[in-house]
Design an enzyme around this catalytic site. Structure first.
Site, PDB file in Angstrom:
ATOM      1  N   HIS A 163      36.464  12.924  15.386  1.00  8.33           N
ATOM      2  CA  HIS A 163      37.710  12.835  15.298  1.00  8.33           C
ATOM      3  C   HIS A 163      38.427  11.919  14.602  1.00  8.33           C
ATOM      4  CE1 HIS A 163      37.278  10.317  18.660  1.00  8.33           C
ATOM      5  NE2 HIS A 163      38.379   9.743  18.512  1.00  8.33           N
ATOM      6  N   ASP A 217      41.926   9.310  14.699  1.00  6.54           N
ATOM      7  CA  ASP A 217      43.044   9.184  15.773  1.00  6.54           C
ATOM      8  C   ASP A 217      44.078   9.456  15.100  1.00  6.54           C
ATOM      9  OD1 ASP A 217      40.968   8.060  17.609  1.00  6.54           O
ATOM     10  OD2 ASP A 217      41.529   5.838  16.730  1.00  6.54           O
ATOM     11  N   HIS A 257      35.168   9.015  13.775  1.00  7.36           N
ATOM     12  CA  HIS A 257      34.444   8.506  14.532  1.00  7.36           C
ATOM     13  C   HIS A 257      33.793   9.337  15.967  1.00  7.36           C
ATOM     14  CE1 HIS A 257      38.568   7.389  15.780  1.00  7.36           C
ATOM     15  NE2 HIS A 257      37.879   7.175  17.147  1.00  7.36           N
ATOM     16  N   ARG A 312      41.450  -0.576  23.079  1.00 10.78           N
ATOM     17  CA  ARG A 312      41.696  -0.205  21.649  1.00 10.78           C
ATOM     18  C   ARG A 312      43.398  -0.411  21.370  1.00 10.78           C
ATOM     19  NH1 ARG A 312      41.514   6.231  20.080  1.00 10.78           N
ATOM     20  NH2 ARG A 312      43.831   6.152  19.884  1.00 10.78           N
TER      21      ARG A 312
HETATM   22  C1  SIN Z   1      37.567   6.294  20.377  1.00 12.21           C
HETATM   23  O1  SIN Z   1      37.474   7.438  20.129  1.00 12.21           O
HETATM   24  O2  SIN Z   1      38.871   5.643  20.075  1.00 12.21           O
HETATM   25  C2  SIN Z   1      36.738   5.597  21.085  1.00 12.21           C
HETATM   26  C3  SIN Z   1      35.515   5.354  20.700  1.00 12.21           C
HETATM   27  C4  SIN Z   1      34.677   4.445  21.495  1.00 12.21           C
HETATM   28  O3  SIN Z   1      34.917   4.491  22.461  1.00 12.21           O
HETATM   29  O4  SIN Z   1      33.211   4.048  21.030  1.00 12.21           O
END
Ligand code: SIN
Length: 283
Positions: A97, A99, A259, A274
């Site tokens: 995905h 974000d 990612h 995050r």
């Molecule tokens: C995310 O998708 O924002 C998290 C990625 C992760 O935890 O490695």
């Protein structure tokens, strides 16, 4: 310390010789900005930053998006918690995905700081959507160049998302929630291929989690086209894993990368902080 930029395999770059706990000289900031635009994701190692320093670094890039769907840090609402406890099965972000593509002005990027890591596993994969676009067969490139697609968060975070299996226990234990906010969202339309606002490069801008339909095509043709694009974008030559260590930070551009958080550390705790930075309209 002298700043150095080292390519990270096929995707991203590692920035060495900086301490994000201290204010950076303008020349370093300029070099970091250029590396971010160029590589799509940048990595830092051995950083000891507090929550306040995380927030200050994020603010130097733009306004912070207060996450509507993730649990917030108890003292810092700017920080979204990406946590998996030892007794939980599902992780957050365990599917390809980018974000916030469901926003009208999708997020510029997200800065993820490792706070607690499992003894092994828990890496994050990144895929370059500029490389994926460049690698499209010419006929497919011509087909998608002017198309537009609808993105949505409602099927993921909304009240009708019960079937979205990968998020089921994250929802019931409060790590992800706020269906009321998701249900009332309007779905934006973005170009299938964007011109990146920082680099000027063309990048594929659809993703398996939040893109729901390509405009101007039948449901079947849209699903077929998206499946073809996803299969192409997931090719190993466009991807690289990032293996976290204490003090690691990843800062990815949501407009030029996908990612994926590996869920391969059952029985262990992983806590990441995050911060997501607001972006601009891509139309
Ligand atoms: C995310 O998708 O924002 C998290 C990625 C992760 O935890 O490695």
């Amino acid at each position: 310390m002298t700043l150095e930029i080292r390519k990270h395999g096929r995707v991203g770059a590692e920035i060495l010789g900086v301490d994000l706990a201290s204010p950076l000289p303008e020349t370093d900031l300029a070099a970091i900005r250029a590396a971010f635009a160029d590589h799509g994701v940048i990595f830092f190692r051995d950083q000891q930053i507090t929550e306040e320093q995380h927030i200050a670094f994020a603010q130097s890039w733009g306004p912070i998006n207060i996450n509507r769907f993730f649990a917030a840090h108890p003292r810092y609402p700017e920080i979204a918690l990406v946590v998996k406890e030892p007794d939980q099965q599902h992780n957050i972000g365990g599917g390809w995905h980018t974000d916030h593509s469901y926003d009208f002005a999708p997020a510029l990027g997200s800065i993820l700081v490792a706070r607690e890591l499992p003894p092994q596993g828990g890496a994050t994969a990144f895929a370059s959507m500029t490389a994926a676009y460049d690698g499209l067969p010419p006929a497919l490139k011509a087909q998608v160049d002017e198309l537009q697609a609808v993105h949505s968060a409602r099927h993921v975070f909304g009240s009708k998302a019960a079937a979205y299996e990968s998020l089921q226990d994250t929802r019931s234990d409060g790590r992800i929630g706020n269906a009321t906010a998701a249900d009332v969202l309007d779905d934006p339309v973005h170009p299938v291929v964007i011109t990146h606002p920082l680099s000027g490069k063309r990048a594929l801008y659809v993703n398996p989690s939040f893109t729901v339909r390509v405009l101007g095509l039948s449901d079947e043709a849209s699903a077929d086209l998206l499946a073809t694009l996803y299969e192409h974008a997931k090719r190993p030559e466009f991807q690289e894993d990032f293996h976290w260590r204490p003090g690691s930070i990843a800062f990815w551009d949501n407009r030029s990368t996908w990612h994926y958080a590996y869920n391969d550390y059952h029985g262990h705790r992983r806590e990441m902080h995050r911060i997501t930075i607001e972006g601009v309209s891509l139309s």
